[in-house]
Design an enzyme around this catalytic site. Structure first.
Site, PDB file in Angstrom:
ATOM      1  N   CYS A 274       5.121   2.252   4.090  1.00 21.75           N
ATOM      2  CA  CYS A 274       6.090   2.545   5.159  1.00 21.75           C
ATOM      3  C   CYS A 274       5.888   3.900   5.824  1.00 21.75           C
ATOM      4  O   CYS A 274       5.544   3.970   7.001  1.00 21.75           O
ATOM      5  CB  CYS A 274       7.496   2.478   4.586  1.00 21.75           C
ATOM      6  SG  CYS A 274       7.886   0.860   3.928  1.00 21.75           S
TER       7      CYS A 274
HETATM    8  N1  LIG Z   1       7.600  -2.052   0.430  1.00 27.00           N
HETATM    9  C1  LIG Z   1       8.613  -1.335   0.872  1.00 27.00           C
HETATM   10  O1  LIG Z   1       9.060  -0.401   0.232  1.00 27.00           O
HETATM   11  C2  LIG Z   1       9.282  -1.634   2.203  1.00 27.00           C
HETATM   12  C3  LIG Z   1      10.550  -1.094   2.453  1.00 27.00           C
HETATM   13  C4  LIG Z   1      11.179  -1.369   3.643  1.00 27.00           C
HETATM   14  C5  LIG Z   1      10.528  -2.144   4.591  1.00 27.00           C
HETATM   15  N2  LIG Z   1       9.295  -2.642   4.354  1.00 27.00           N
HETATM   16  C6  LIG Z   1       8.692  -3.482   5.380  1.00 27.00           C
HETATM   17  O2  LIG Z   1       8.830  -4.832   4.990  1.00 27.00           O
HETATM   18  C7  LIG Z   1       7.700  -5.577   5.421  1.00 27.00           C
HETATM   19  C8  LIG Z   1       7.047  -6.266   4.227  1.00 27.00           C
HETATM   20  O3  LIG Z   1       6.565  -5.271   3.333  1.00 27.00           O
HETATM   21  P1  LIG Z   1       6.243  -5.577   1.809  1.00 27.00           P
HETATM   22  O4  LIG Z   1       6.068  -4.244   1.170  1.00 27.00           O
HETATM   23  O5  LIG Z   1       7.201  -6.541   1.251  1.00 27.00           O
HETATM   24  O6  LIG Z   1       4.821  -6.296   1.949  1.00 27.00           O
HETATM   25  P2  LIG Z   1       4.042  -7.077   0.800  1.00 27.00           P
HETATM   26  O7  LIG Z   1       2.595  -6.981   1.152  1.00 27.00           O
HETATM   27  O8  LIG Z   1       4.503  -6.647  -0.543  1.00 27.00           O
HETATM   28  O9  LIG Z   1       4.521  -8.575   0.958  1.00 27.00           O
HETATM   29  C9  LIG Z   1       4.235  -9.344   2.067  1.00 27.00           C
HETATM   30  C10 LIG Z   1       4.036 -10.780   1.593  1.00 27.00           C
HETATM   31  O10 LIG Z   1       3.868 -11.557   2.758  1.00 27.00           O
HETATM   32  C11 LIG Z   1       2.863 -12.530   2.511  1.00 27.00           C
HETATM   33  N3  LIG Z   1       2.399 -12.941   3.823  1.00 27.00           N
HETATM   34  C12 LIG Z   1       1.530 -12.353   4.647  1.00 27.00           C
HETATM   35  N4  LIG Z   1       1.428 -13.066   5.790  1.00 27.00           N
HETATM   36  C13 LIG Z   1       2.257 -14.123   5.673  1.00 27.00           C
HETATM   37  C14 LIG Z   1       2.586 -15.198   6.523  1.00 27.00           C
HETATM   38  N5  LIG Z   1       2.054 -15.320   7.734  1.00 27.00           N
HETATM   39  N6  LIG Z   1       3.461 -16.088   6.058  1.00 27.00           N
HETATM   40  C15 LIG Z   1       4.021 -15.955   4.838  1.00 27.00           C
HETATM   41  N7  LIG Z   1       3.753 -14.958   3.991  1.00 27.00           N
HETATM   42  C16 LIG Z   1       2.873 -14.046   4.409  1.00 27.00           C
HETATM   43  C17 LIG Z   1       1.871 -11.816   1.623  1.00 27.00           C
HETATM   44  O11 LIG Z   1       1.101 -12.728   0.865  1.00 27.00           O
HETATM   45  C18 LIG Z   1       2.810 -10.990   0.734  1.00 27.00           C
HETATM   46  O12 LIG Z   1       3.197 -11.699  -0.421  1.00 27.00           O
HETATM   47  C19 LIG Z   1       6.807  -4.597   6.145  1.00 27.00           C
HETATM   48  O13 LIG Z   1       7.118  -4.627   7.508  1.00 27.00           O
HETATM   49  C20 LIG Z   1       7.216  -3.269   5.574  1.00 27.00           C
HETATM   50  O14 LIG Z   1       6.948  -2.192   6.470  1.00 27.00           O
HETATM   51  C21 LIG Z   1       8.663  -2.422   3.160  1.00 27.00           C
END
Ligand SMILES: NC(=O)c1ccc[n+]([C@@H]2O[C@H](COP(=O)([O-])OP(=O)(O)OC[C@H]3O[C@@H](n4cnc5c(N)ncnc54)[C@H](O)[C@@H]3O)[C@@H](O)[C@H]2O)c1
Length: 442
Positions: A274
């Site tokens: 992030c």
């Molecule tokens: N990790 C954090 O601390 C956090 C906190 C707040 C916001 N975010 C935001 O949330 C969003 C997700 O982050 P995350 O950390 O959970 O990512 P992540 O990589 O942990 O998880 C994303 C998941 O989405 C799956 N994926 C990818 N493309 C896909 C598709 N087309 N259809 C279905 N599944 C798909 C991946 O296989 C993975 O399991 C991002 O925008 C991030 O900036 C993350």
């Protein structure tokens, strides 16, 4: 209010609405847990069939979520699938897919766009779609909405669309989905009503804002605020170090002020999915409006210079011992981007590793939460490495021990006791009494 919306809100009230979550990662999985706990049947979608198989077998792949939690979710009707033609089964679809940067450091919305197309292929009247992925303001309206509208269904009456940013903080034992207020911005009144009804069922407080753009901008403000303030203390760290002033003691003193100051801490650089990334989404969109986000650029500059500062400290302590970096053994403690998590994405430890290896150091690492280094898109040349057990002999054999992540599991007294010299980038050794002369902060 359109009939379809009234029916959806009633289903939410009765907990008979089915919640679909696209992307079962660090954000999507805790969200699925929150909805499952509240009595909703959750259908999770992920493109990774291995994750889907694991979850359906009642197993977790995220350290903060134990297997027992996933097994409990399964008992409550949670199911994972990679069959996106099942999206029509969900009454509400929440999109939690990655939003990285391209190699040119521009927003990569491929995952969001792919998800929007998958939703559009099954879109039916009465469905609520919420984007949760962090992104620049206008994405919901200008990127997701056009894809959904191509179905011929109308927003606000046939389907509903909102943005609600995820504020998950992995590793934070105090705050998770169920006690963090949720900001919600609907495209129109009906969308806002439906999205607020849904989240009100699982979070203590829904903060309704007027548009998706306000909700998108709010999330980016939160992350930019962190990036800029971390850069400020990192800059002061370098200055105060040169002046012989302990920056950690300064911050501890400053934070006794009961108003107008919030403590941020220096470190070896920014990490995670992030803070190092999201502000640059704003930079990109600002350029479309003919403006520069100079605070963000400057913060990025300061924060990305930190690994080189740390490596210069390592070189100094080796030099003091009459050694060159080349050929010296350096143990890197912690490759996760922050303490007590198993997530090494965007961790400054990769940059530290790379810089030290390029200088010829013999670097190994230990991380109780990361058994082996995953292949990283930006670090394809870093070979396979596994965590070395943290034994007294291992520590004693090092020319320098470099603490990059302040995991709680580490016994810092023992680390200092067995090491020749410790470079500490997190003030993790603050409580160590014996052998303080061996500690150098960086
Ligand atoms: N990790 C954090 O601390 C956090 C906190 C707040 C916001 N975010 C935001 O949330 C969003 C997700 O982050 P995350 O950390 O959970 O990512 P992540 O990589 O942990 O998880 C994303 C998941 O989405 C799956 N994926 C990818 N493309 C896909 C598709 N087309 N259809 C279905 N599944 C798909 C991946 O296989 C993975 O399991 C991002 O925008 C991030 O900036 C993350």
């Amino acid at each position: 209010m359109p009939d379809a919306v009234t029916a959806l809100i009633e289903k939410i009230r009765l907990r008979t609405a089915r919640v679909g979550i696209i992307g079962l990662g660090y954000v999507g999985l805790p969200l699925a847990r929150a909805f499952a706990r509240t009595g909703f049947r959750v259908l999770g979608f992920d493109i990774d069939p291995q994750k889907v198989a694991k979850l359906n077998a009642g197993k977790s792949y995220i350290q903060q979520i134990p297997d027992a939690t996933v097994a409990g979710m399964r008992e409550k009707g949670f199911e994972a699938t990679d069959r996106f033609d099942r999206l029509g089964e969900a009454d509400a679809v929440l999109i939690c897919v990655p939003t990285p940067l391209t190699d040119a450091r521009e927003p990569d919305l491929t995952y969001v766009v792919n998800s929007a197309h998958a939703v559009a292929a099954q879109l039916r009247p009465g469905q609520l779609v919420v984007l949760e992925s962090t992104t620049y303001p206008t994405t919901t309206r200008n990127v997701v909405l056009p894809v959904l509208e191509r179905t011929g269904l109308a927003p606000g009456s046939d389907f509903l669309l909102a943005f609600s940013p995820e504020r998950e903080d992995p590793g934070n034992a105090t705050f998770s989905v169920n006690n963090i207020p949720k900001v919600v911005g609907g495209l129109d009144k009906a969308s806002g009503d439906a999205a607020c009804a849904l989240y009100s069922a699982v979070v203590p407080q829904v903060v309704r804002v007027n548009t998706p753009e306000v909700a998108e901008a709010c999330k980016i403000l939160e992350n930019t605020y962190r990036a800029v303030n971390i850069a400020l203390v990192n800059e002061l760290k370098v200055l105060y170090d040169r002046m012989g002033i302990d920056v950690w003691e300064v911050i501890d003193a400053a934070k006794t002020k009961p108003f107008g100051f919030q403590a941020f801490y220096p470190g070896p650089g920014l990490g995670g999915h992030c803070i190092p990334i999201d502000p640059f989404y704003l930079t990109w969109v600002a350029r479309q409006y003919g403006l520069n986000t100079r605070f963000i650029e400057l913060a990025g500059e300061v924060n990305t210079a930190m690994p080189a500062f740390v490596v210069s400290k390592v070189a100094d302590v080796l030099n003091d011992a009459g050694k060159a970096v080349k050929g010296s053994r350096v143990a890197l403690l912690g490759v996760a981007y922050k303490k007590d998590v198993d997530d090494p994405r965007e961790s400054p430890s990769f940059e530290l590793l790379d810089l030290l290896l390029k200088k010829g150091a013999r670097v190994t690492y230990n991380d109780p939460h990361v058994a082996a280094l995953p292949k990283m898109r930006h670090w394809p040349h870093l070979g396979a490495m596994a965590s070395t057990p943290l034994t007294p002999d291992y520590l004693a054999a090092q020319d320098c021990v470099l603490i990059a992540t302040d995991h709680t599991a580490y016994d810092y007294d023992a680390i200092v006791a067995h090491s020749r010299v410790v470079v500490d980038t997190r003030n993790a050794t603050r409580g160590v009494k014996e052998g303080r002369e061996k500690i150098v902060r960086a």
